[in-house]
Design a protein around this motif. Structure first.
Motif, PDB file in Angstrom:
ATOM      1  N   SER A 162       0.822  -1.195   0.000  1.00 35.57           N
ATOM      2  CA  SER A 162       0.000   0.000   0.000  1.00 35.57           C
ATOM      3  C   SER A 162       0.857   1.246   0.000  1.00 35.57           C
ATOM      4  N   HIS A 163       0.252   2.355  -0.475  1.00 40.96           N
ATOM      5  CA  HIS A 163       0.951   3.639  -0.428  1.00 40.96           C
ATOM      6  C   HIS A 163       0.912   4.240   0.970  1.00 40.96           C
ATOM      7  N   ALA A 164       0.014   3.760   1.835  1.00 42.51           N
ATOM      8  CA  ALA A 164      -0.075   4.211   3.234  1.00 42.51           C
ATOM      9  C   ALA A 164      -0.226   2.957   4.078  1.00 42.51           C
ATOM     10  N   THR A 165       0.807   2.625   4.850  1.00 48.44           N
ATOM     11  CA  THR A 165       0.925   1.247   5.310  1.00 48.44           C
ATOM     12  C   THR A 165       0.419   0.959   6.704  1.00 48.44           C
ATOM     13  N   SER A 166       0.491   1.873   7.632  1.00 45.44           N
ATOM     14  CA  SER A 166       0.265   1.532   9.028  1.00 45.44           C
ATOM     15  C   SER A 166      -1.221   1.389   9.347  1.00 45.44           C
ATOM     16  N   HIS A 167      -1.572   0.238   9.916  1.00 43.91           N
ATOM     17  CA  HIS A 167      -2.930  -0.026  10.378  1.00 43.91           C
ATOM     18  C   HIS A 167      -2.936  -0.058  11.903  1.00 43.91           C
ATOM     19  N   LEU A 168      -3.906   0.596  12.495  1.00 45.36           N
ATOM     20  CA  LEU A 168      -4.082   0.586  13.941  1.00 45.36           C
ATOM     21  C   LEU A 168      -5.364  -0.143  14.294  1.00 45.36           C
ATOM     22  N   LEU A 169      -5.363  -0.818  15.439  1.00 53.56           N
ATOM     23  CA  LEU A 169      -6.568  -1.438  15.978  1.00 53.56           C
ATOM     24  C   LEU A 169      -6.899  -0.720  17.282  1.00 53.56           C
ATOM     25  N   LEU A 170      -8.073  -0.048  17.315  1.00 53.91           N
ATOM     26  CA  LEU A 170      -8.420   0.823  18.432  1.00 53.91           C
ATOM     27  C   LEU A 170      -9.789   0.477  19.014  1.00 53.91           C
ATOM     28  N   PRO A 171      -9.988  -0.738  19.498  1.00 50.19           N
ATOM     29  CA  PRO A 171     -11.307  -1.077  20.043  1.00 50.19           C
ATOM     30  C   PRO A 171     -11.593  -0.335  21.345  1.00 50.19           C
ATOM     31  N   GLU A 172     -12.826   0.110  21.504  1.00 55.26           N
ATOM     32  CA  GLU A 172     -13.226   0.735  22.768  1.00 55.26           C
ATOM     33  C   GLU A 172     -13.147  -0.272  23.905  1.00 55.26           C
ATOM     34  N   ASP A 173     -13.542  -1.510  23.629  1.00 53.96           N
ATOM     35  CA  ASP A 173     -13.472  -2.589  24.610  1.00 53.96           C
ATOM     36  C   ASP A 173     -12.191  -3.371  24.371  1.00 53.96           C
ATOM     37  N   PRO A 174     -11.199  -3.256  25.246  1.00 52.90           N
ATOM     38  CA  PRO A 174      -9.925  -3.973  25.018  1.00 52.90           C
ATOM     39  C   PRO A 174     -10.101  -5.479  24.943  1.00 52.90           C
ATOM     40  N   GLY A 175     -11.194  -6.002  25.505  1.00 50.85           N
ATOM     41  CA  GLY A 175     -11.409  -7.441  25.477  1.00 50.85           C
ATOM     42  C   GLY A 175     -12.016  -7.954  24.191  1.00 50.85           C
ATOM     43  N   LEU A 176     -12.329  -7.034  23.249  1.00 48.86           N
ATOM     44  CA  LEU A 176     -12.984  -7.456  22.020  1.00 48.86           C
ATOM     45  C   LEU A 176     -12.156  -8.472  21.239  1.00 48.86           C
ATOM     46  N   LEU A 177     -10.853  -8.297  21.233  1.00 47.78           N
ATOM     47  CA  LEU A 177      -9.962  -9.189  20.479  1.00 47.78           C
ATOM     48  C   LEU A 177      -9.369 -10.289  21.342  1.00 47.78           C
ATOM     49  N   ALA A 178      -9.748 -10.330  22.613  1.00 51.77           N
ATOM     50  CA  ALA A 178      -9.099 -11.259  23.539  1.00 51.77           C
ATOM     51  C   ALA A 178      -9.833 -12.585  23.677  1.00 51.77           C
ATOM     52  N   GLY A 179     -10.983 -12.733  23.029  1.00 52.54           N
ATOM     53  CA  GLY A 179     -11.736 -13.966  23.160  1.00 52.54           C
ATOM     54  C   GLY A 179     -11.075 -15.124  22.450  1.00 52.54           C
ATOM     55  N   ALA A 180     -11.564 -16.323  22.754  1.00 46.60           N
ATOM     56  CA  ALA A 180     -10.985 -17.527  22.155  1.00 46.60           C
ATOM     57  C   ALA A 180     -11.732 -17.965  20.905  1.00 46.60           C
ATOM     58  N   GLY A 181     -12.850 -17.295  20.581  1.00 43.63           N
ATOM     59  CA  GLY A 181     -13.638 -17.701  19.424  1.00 43.63           C
ATOM     60  C   GLY A 181     -12.957 -17.369  18.114  1.00 43.63           C
ATOM     61  N   PRO A 182     -13.551 -17.781  16.985  1.00 41.40           N
ATOM     62  CA  PRO A 182     -12.947 -17.537  15.670  1.00 41.40           C
ATOM     63  C   PRO A 182     -12.793 -16.046  15.372  1.00 41.40           C
ATOM     64  N   LEU A 183     -11.732 -15.708  14.678  1.00 44.04           N
ATOM     65  CA  LEU A 183     -11.525 -14.349  14.183  1.00 44.04           C
ATOM     66  C   LEU A 183     -11.704 -14.378  12.675  1.00 44.04           C
ATOM     67  N   VAL A 184     -12.610 -13.539  12.175  1.00 46.99           N
ATOM     68  CA  VAL A 184     -12.911 -13.467  10.744  1.00 46.99           C
ATOM     69  C   VAL A 184     -12.270 -12.205  10.198  1.00 46.99           C
ATOM     70  N   LEU A 185     -11.323 -12.337   9.271  1.00 48.27           N
ATOM     71  CA  LEU A 185     -10.591 -11.205   8.717  1.00 48.27           C
ATOM     72  C   LEU A 185     -11.085 -10.947   7.298  1.00 48.27           C
ATOM     73  N   VAL A 186     -11.471  -9.700   7.003  1.00 46.02           N
ATOM     74  CA  VAL A 186     -12.117  -9.382   5.731  1.00 46.02           C
ATOM     75  C   VAL A 186     -11.309  -8.331   4.977  1.00 46.02           C
ATOM     76  N   ASP A 187     -10.981  -8.637   3.714  1.00 47.74           N
ATOM     77  CA  ASP A 187     -10.326  -7.675   2.828  1.00 47.74           C
ATOM     78  C   ASP A 187     -10.991  -7.776   1.463  1.00 47.74           C
ATOM     79  N   ASP A 188     -10.800  -6.749   0.637  1.00 46.75           N
ATOM     80  CA  ASP A 188     -11.460  -6.777  -0.662  1.00 46.75           C
ATOM     81  C   ASP A 188     -10.817  -7.791  -1.594  1.00 46.75           C
ATOM     82  N   GLU A 189      -9.489  -7.922  -1.532  1.00 47.41           N
ATOM     83  CA  GLU A 189      -8.811  -8.915  -2.360  1.00 47.41           C
ATOM     84  C   GLU A 189      -7.763  -9.626  -1.522  1.00 47.41           C
ATOM     85  N   PHE A 190      -7.491 -10.839  -1.884  1.00 47.64           N
ATOM     86  CA  PHE A 190      -6.460 -11.641  -1.219  1.00 47.64           C
ATOM     87  C   PHE A 190      -5.428 -11.934  -2.287  1.00 47.64           C
ATOM     88  N   SER A 191      -4.362 -11.120  -2.334  1.00 47.01           N
ATOM     89  CA  SER A 191      -3.435 -11.194  -3.459  1.00 47.01           C
ATOM     90  C   SER A 191      -2.159 -11.960  -3.120  1.00 47.01           C
TER      91      SER A 191
END
Length: 954
Positions: A162-191
């Protein structure tokens, strides 16, 4: 337009750079579990799932353009993402939602309930949110390039190309990403998979989990990159699955980067040179980055088209026209294939662009009143609309978006769309809703709701940071671009921003949707986005969504401070004799009375409108069938003959409900075929057990779901766990599936759980449910007539100009047909046989309760087979069973009737109706139903034959 004349929007790049898109040969759906890549327990698939989209459509999904980026020459331009190419918002949202439904099927309900969906900024923020909606129960978060003071970073990663590379993850609830369930990652293309690997690696170190699902519109990895993902799954000991609409590869010549940069320099020497790595926002480091001077750009790039390049040929199998704008070349226009950039009001106004070929008109929804009666001239000042955004609902997934937010937003969308519609010119025929960089979902949902409410073609796209070469050629995906300065005070400094394929597209109005952080003086400046848009359309509307900042105190005077939406008082059920000929205790109708509205249309007109996509079947009513004396006598004879069989089935299904579902069920019949059955079940429970069961009738509409206002009423007055939905019979099981999906969505959006989707039916010839009175396909007399055997009530109506977000669906009471009403006769005749069948019912129920009654879905399989054998190719036009066949003859345009050989008296009324309408009855062997009604495929008035083209002789 013939397919051979269509130019694929990647042709220009493909011919000059030698870039090829090669679809995977099979194009078959995968379950995402084909490769075992266990380390010590994880699995990884090769991710070649098409999500129901054939790979033959790869060229339909993608075009090609040239990047102004030193890392990658080409750009895959999606036609369904809503970023660079204005697209129907329903198609954009539908693509993401369908992928989410595939994710839910892959995960299963239990795993889906603890999943989290993560989308990538900037292009996939809206796509990821739509996927989360499709999953239905998952919270959503997207990465961002906008740091927010006071919000801790929960993760980050790099997007290497990308021409602008840095991605930040800023959840209001810090526990949102801490669960053990599946994580679904979505992008427009998988190149290449690099971005996903960076994300998973970063998050897995902090919050390890066992299952990751990657979702993309297209999977364009090479064989080597597919193998890398498999190895990576083994490395982290986790399962990794992939779901995509289509898959293939991009073949690039070795010198593609050099050739691409040379083409950019050759075709647009006026454009800024690509920035070296590390330069903020993609602009050159030699000074403040602002758009080039408008007069210079306008002089070098007038808005017109000319002759195509010599030798220009269509490329690829796509039958989709180039997505760019359509313009007519004036005399002296520049040659086609030169760059086009629109930056200021000195450029020529465009001619209206053509809509996509075959674009159907919207159905009979009412057009809201508008504040303008005619178009303003280009350059007119924008009109600001106060949306009334619901308080406490985030503007998107930057800090997290949970199902409760989704429910509040859905409830507020109709009102917000009406406010936007009221700011549009009355004669606007083509409208663009333009989102803003990462703010994609809110504009998309506003656009999908607006699309349902206005009599105009609505398109959706967003602005972007990405610098892309614009070339006005039908074989190139980026035909025009508007250039303007950033207007959200970006953390990485000022920069240039773009809106593609907007200039010259013939939009009568553009609705610019930004968040409040971007509603700055730069937005309103003479060289800002609003002024640039005003140069190319007669009407600009500005809608501002309040920026959500976690933990921030309320700001007086902002839309966030509007009062909470007040729920209107719940309407009470309608009852006879004021509404229906049933006794008031027999049923409460959770409907609104539309008796004074003219809704009937001739059968042939309705059929043509429905099949053309111009209308939905629930937006109008068929003209009520008036039975002949011969048909009425046939009905009465059939009732006398079948009353005992009906009584036995009513008693059996009622006893099964009382034994298995609830000792005190709340019967909720699906109006209107289920309502006579619900009344009979209530009467049986009272007669045999002394129970006074509540009974209500609600509306469910195929393709639109169940009446959610009615569900809220039921939840407010009864325990949802006691509700038993009742219908007359199953055909192929479409309503069974519709109800299950609708209840899942309702629970996810409202937080109201407990409704059981299992329908109790009188007859289940389709093998679609567990709770039934019989699985025989026989004549149910209540199917022989319409309102005159259903309490004089019409089928239900769902139309946006008649049914608001807090209204029950509608129906009519045909009180004028009282002389022909046999509703009471039907009920009394069947109820009189309850005692006669009691012993047989006791034995039947005892056997049923111990039997395996799992749905077989045999009916659905039979319908699919019949649809293909008879060349129909649409299961919605195949109506199996006596009841559904009768409906075809009474309400639709029948093509032919398939009847089981020697079916007997059960089909007397079908044969009579077929004779009256001139419909052939074909007796066949091996039919799993007593009969099947085939609706005329590809119907136009006067047409015959499966292709709808041959015309009957006069």
């Amino acid at each position: 337009m013939e397919t051979d004349d269509v130019v694929w929007s990647g042709t220009w790049v493909a011919e000059r750079l030698g870039v090829e898109l090669v679809a995977d040969g099979e194009g078959q759906r995968a379950d995402g579990r084909s490769t075992d890549a266990r380390g010590t327990g994880g699995r990884s698939s090769d991710g070649r799932s098409t999500g129901g989209q054939s790979n033959d459509g790869l060229h339909d999904l993608l075009g090609l353009a040239l990047r102004r980026n030193p890392k990658r020459a080409h750009l895959l331009v999606s036609n369904v993402l809503g970023k660079h190419v204005p697209q129907l918002p329903s198609r954009v949202y539908g693509a993401g939602f369908a992928l989410g439904e595939d994710v839910r099927k892959l995960l299963g309900d239990e795993a889906a309930a603890c999943a989290v969906v993560l989308g990538y900024a900037e292009t996939a923020t809206g796509l990821g949110h739509a996927v989360a909606d499709g999953v239905g129960v998952a919270p959503y978060l997207h990465s961002t390039r906008r740091p927010v003071d006071g919000v801790a970073k929960a993760g980050g990663f790099e997007e290497s190309h990308s021409h602008a590379t840095s991605h930040l993850l800023l959840p209001e609830d810090p526990g949102l990403l801490a669960g053990a369930g599946p994580l679904v990652l979505v992008d427009d293309e998988f190149s290449t998979g690099n971005t996903v690997l960076n994300t998973i690696r970063d998050l897995h170190e902090r919050y390890p989990r066992e299952w990751y699902v990657i979702v993309a519109l297209v999977d364009m990895r090479s064989a080597r990159d597919r193998g890398r993902l498999t190895e990576f799954a083994r490395e982290i000991d986790a399962r990794v699955d992939l779901i995509a609409m289509a898959s293939g590869t991009v073949r690039l010549p070795q010198d593609v980067l050099e050739k691409g940069q040379a083409l950019v320099a050759r075709y647009d020497p006026t454009q800024n040179p690509p920035a070296p790595e590390g330069t903020p926002s993609g602009h050159a480091p030699t000074g403040p980055a602002t758009p080039p001077d408008a007069s210079t750009e306008a002089a070098t790039a007038p808005e017109a088209t000319g002759a195509a390049d010599p030798g220009q040929a269509a490329h690829g199998p796509s039958a989709t026209p180039a997505p760019g704008p359509s313009r007519t070349a004036p005399t002296g226009a520049r040659p086609q294939g030169t760059p086009f950039e629109a930056t200021g009001p000195t450029t020529a106004p465009e001619a209206p662009g053509a809509a996509d070929p075959g674009q159907a008109a919207h159905g009979p929804s009412a057009t809201p009143s508008r504040i303008r009666s005619s178009h303003a001239a280009p350059g007119a000042a924008p009109v600001r609309v106060e949306l009334g955004w619901p308080r406490g609902v985030p503007d998107g997934g930057r800090h997290g978006f949970v199902p409760a937010h989704r429910g509040a937003l859905e409830a507020a969308l109709p009102g917000m769309a009406e406010r936007i519609a009221g700011a549009l010119p009355e004669d606007a025929r083509r409208v663009l809703v333009l989102g803003f960089e990462e703010l994609m979902y809110a504009p998309l949902r506003l656009a999908t709701t607006l699309e349902e409410r206005v009599d105009a073609e609505v398109r959706y796209s967003t602005t972007t940071r990405s610098p892309v070469l614009a070339v006005d050629d039908p074989g190139y995906a980026i035909r025009t671009r508007i250039v303007f300065p950033a207007h959200d005070n970006p953390a990485d400094g000022p920069g240039t921003r773009y809106a593609y394929n907007v200039a010259g597209a013939g939009f009568d109005a553009v609705v610019a949707v930004v968040d409040s952080a971007a509603d700055t003086p730069e937005l309103h400046a003479p060289d800002g986005l609003l002024a640039r848009l005003a140069a190319h359309t007669g009407h600009v509307v500005l809608a501002v969504v309040p920026s959500y900042i976690p933990g921030a105190p309320p700001i007086p005077g902002t839309p966030e401070q509007a009062p909470q939406r007040q729920e209107p008082p719940m309407p009470e059920p309608l009852r006879g004799p004021a509404f229906s000929s049933y006794a008031p205790e027999d049923v409460g109708w959770l409907l609104q009375d539309l008796s004074d509205v003219e809704l009937e249309a001739p059968t042939e007109e309705r059929e043509e409108a429905i099949q053309s996509g111009g209308a939905h079947y629930a937006e109008s009513l068929p003209v009520e069938y008036q039975p002949t004396a011969q048909y009425q006598q046939l009905f009465k004879a059939a009732l006398d003959t079948s009353a005992a069989r009906i009584a036995k089935a009513v008693a059996t299904v009622t006893e099964t409900v009382l034994a298995e579902r609830s000792p005190h069920p709340v019967l909720v019949s699906l109006a209107r075929a289920g309502t006579p059955v619900g009344v009979l079940m209530r009467r049986y429970a009272q007669h045999r057990h002394g129970l006074d069961l509540p009974h209500y009738a609600v509306s469910i509409v195929r393709g639109r779901g169940i009446d959610e206002t009615a569900l809220r009423w039921l939840a407010a007055h009864h325990d949802p766990a006691d509700v038993v939905f009742v219908d007359g019979w199953t055909g192929k099981g479409a309503i069974t599936r519709e109800l299950a999906e609708a209840l899942d969505n309702f629970a996810a959006t409202t937080g109201i759980h407990g409704f059981d989707p299992e329908i109790a039916v009188l007859a289940d010839p389709g093998g679609c449910v567990r709770t039934y009175g019989t699985r025989e396909d026989f004549l149910i007399p209540s199917a022989c007539l319409n309102s005159t055997v259903s309490g004089l009530i019409s089928r239900t109506v769902l139309r946006s100009d008649l049914v608001g977000p807090d209204d029950f669906h509608g129906a009519k009471f045909y009180s004028e047909l009282a002389a022909d009403d046999v509703s009471g006769l039907f009920l009394d005749t069947v109820a009189a046989r309850f005692d006669e069948v009691a012993d047989a019912v006791d034995a039947e129920v005892k056997e049923l309760l111990s039997a395996d009654r799992a749905p077989t879905w045999e009916g659905w399989a039979a319908v699919e087979r019949i649809s293909e054998e008879y060349g129909i190719h649409d299961v919605n036009l195949v109506k199996p069973g006596v009841g559904e066949t009768t409906r075809v003859l009474l309400r639709r345009v029948p093509w032919k009737i398939l009847a089981k050989r020697d079916a007997g008296a059960d089909l007397d009324h079908v044969r009579l109706l077929a004779e009256q309408r001139g419909v052939p009855v074909e007796e066949v062997d091996g039919l799993p139903y007593t009969c099947v009604g085939l609706i005329h495929p590809q119907y136009t008035r006067g047409a015959t034959g499966a292709d709808g083209k041959a015309v009957a002789a006069k």
